[in-house]
Design a protein around this motif. Structure first.
Motif: not given
Length: 441
Positions: A280-288
């Motif tokens: 979750d962290r990787t995906a959401m940081m990538a999105g941001a």
């Protein structure tokens, strides 16, 4: 992707959500026309005030509602709120003064501030398996994006046949249909909060859990980045397309559609990405990161043909951050505290939008688009950096921690023996509650 729809209860709730969203989309178009009918050239000021009232209701009412929703059966509450919103929608065509619009909008959005977090907190109880819940989050994101694309088209078609006042009737019909669908299912009984507190303690409990949980502090920072990028799109797309590039309404529609399409692609991709490919962290940081990069590229866009892929990129980043957020909330509280936690997310995320909207609008009007992109890049990047610092990379579900104040033999400790200092060290899925009021270092 569609497997959650095999669950009858979820299928009916999802249909209720879609119908409610379509009705709301029709009302958004009608509200703009009503404002122009009442205020003429000052319609923009009326809509701006109505939008501010909406955000204030969301920020102020959601935590209060989240604190007490367990006192009422969920189905009865959701149906009552749908009917309240339907009644307000039916009243809007009959207003004759601007202040009446403001009062009705506040009542309408108060109902939404209570309805939406309660609805969101119900889904994890219906779909307890994380994989199915993740797909449900993607379907919900798709519903929002499809509404943004479909509602204006449906409204345009209806306006060719009837007056704009009838769009409010369509909104009311959507709410009534939503209530009817909710009535056809049995919802899980609301679980009481994990503690007995006074009124103020209940109202603030969701925010206290939220702000004491590292991953949720990171989510709040990501909400800042999402709001800055989203406000640029919502507030200034019309200025960029119509004034900056000198294009017409059709190009404006295609530009907003590109943003929605990007978000839909992200929603479709998230279940696969989170199935062992990304955390979750990787995906959401990538999105941001995509949102910040997209705002930065906005300084260099020379033409409308380049704006379309950029807006699609921003939509994709938006979906990549927002779609998994429910997973974080689900794993960060006991079932009894989830309504309060979802309400806290609802209020805090909209507080970010309450800041972002005037920043995007005022800077756009006073300093122009390049300066607006720049200030939003800075604020969005600050949110991303804060998220990276606040949300630890090693965000394990089970956390080893020490209890040094519980008496030996306490039910929570089981048969774990204290160490020579008298403290008990053990490990389990960690959430903030009365026995765990601080996150372990």
């Amino acid at each position: 992707m569609l497997s959650p729809l095999a669950n009858l209860t979820y299928r009916h709730l999802f249909a209720a959500q879609v119908l409610s969203l379509l009705g709301t989309g029709l009302a958004t178009v009608a509200l703009g026309l009503l404002a122009f009918d009442l205020a003429g050239a000052d319609a923009g000021a009326v809509l701006g005030t109505a939008l501010a009232i909406k955000m204030i209701a969301y920020v102020g009412i959601a935590p209060v509602a989240g604190a007490f929703v367990h006192l009422v059966p969920r189905r009865s509450l959701l149906v009552a709120l749908d009917l309240l919103r339907a009644a307000v929608a039916l009243a809007l065509p009959f207003v004759t003064e601007i202040w009446q619009v403001y009062v009705l909008i506040f009542v309408l959005q108060t109902g939404s501030a209570a309805f939406t977090p309660t609805f969101q907190a119900t889904i994890p109880d219906i779909l307890p398996e994380e994989a199915e819940y993740t797909k449900a989050l993607s379907l919900s994101r798709l519903a929002y994006d499809l509404e943004a694309l479909a509602s204006p088209a449906i409204a345009a078609a209806l306006l060719g046949l009837v007056g704009f006042h009838w769009l409010f009737a369509g909104n009311a019909l959507g709410f009534v249909a939503s209530a009817a669908l909710v009535l056809t299912v049995v919802l899980p009984s609301p679980k009481p909060p994990a503690t007995q507190e006074g009124a103020w303690g209940r109202i603030t409990r969701g925010a206290r859990i939220y702000l004491a949980t590292p991953r949720l502090r990171g989510l709040l920072a990501l909400n800042v980045t999402v709001a800055m990028a989203g406000a640029m799109v919502i507030v200034n797309t019309v200025v960029i397309v119509r004034v900056g590039f000198g294009l017409g309404a059709a190009e404006l529609g295609w530009t907003l559609a590109a943003y929605g399409a990007g978000s839909m692609v992200a929603a479709l991709a998230v279940p696969r990405l989170l199935d062992g490919v990304m955390t979750d962290r990787t995906a959401m940081m990538a999105g941001a990161g995509l949102l910040v990069a997209g705002l930065l590229l906005g300084l260099l866009v020379p033409s409308w043909s380049m704006l379309l892929p950029l807006w699609m990129l921003l939509g994709f980043g938006n979906g990549l951050v927002l779609t998994p957020s429910g997973r974080l909330l689900r794993r960060s509280a006991h079932a009894g505290d989830r309504p309060a936690l979802f309400a806290a997310q609802f209020a805090l995320s909209h507080a970010c939008w309450l800041i972002a909207y005037p920043v995007a609008g005022r800077f756009g009007a006073m300093a122009g688009m390049p300066a607006t992109f720049l200030i939003l890049v800075v604020l969005g990047a600050m949110g991303l950096v804060a998220a990276i610092l606040l949300w630890p990379r090693d965000d394990a579900a089970e956390v080893e921690h020490i209890h040094d104040r519980l008496p030996p033999g306490h039910a929570h400790l089981g048969d774990v023996s204290p160490d020579p200092t008298g403290a008990v060290r053990h490990s389990h899925a960690f959430v903030i509650d009365d026995l765990h009021q601080r996150w372990p270092r």
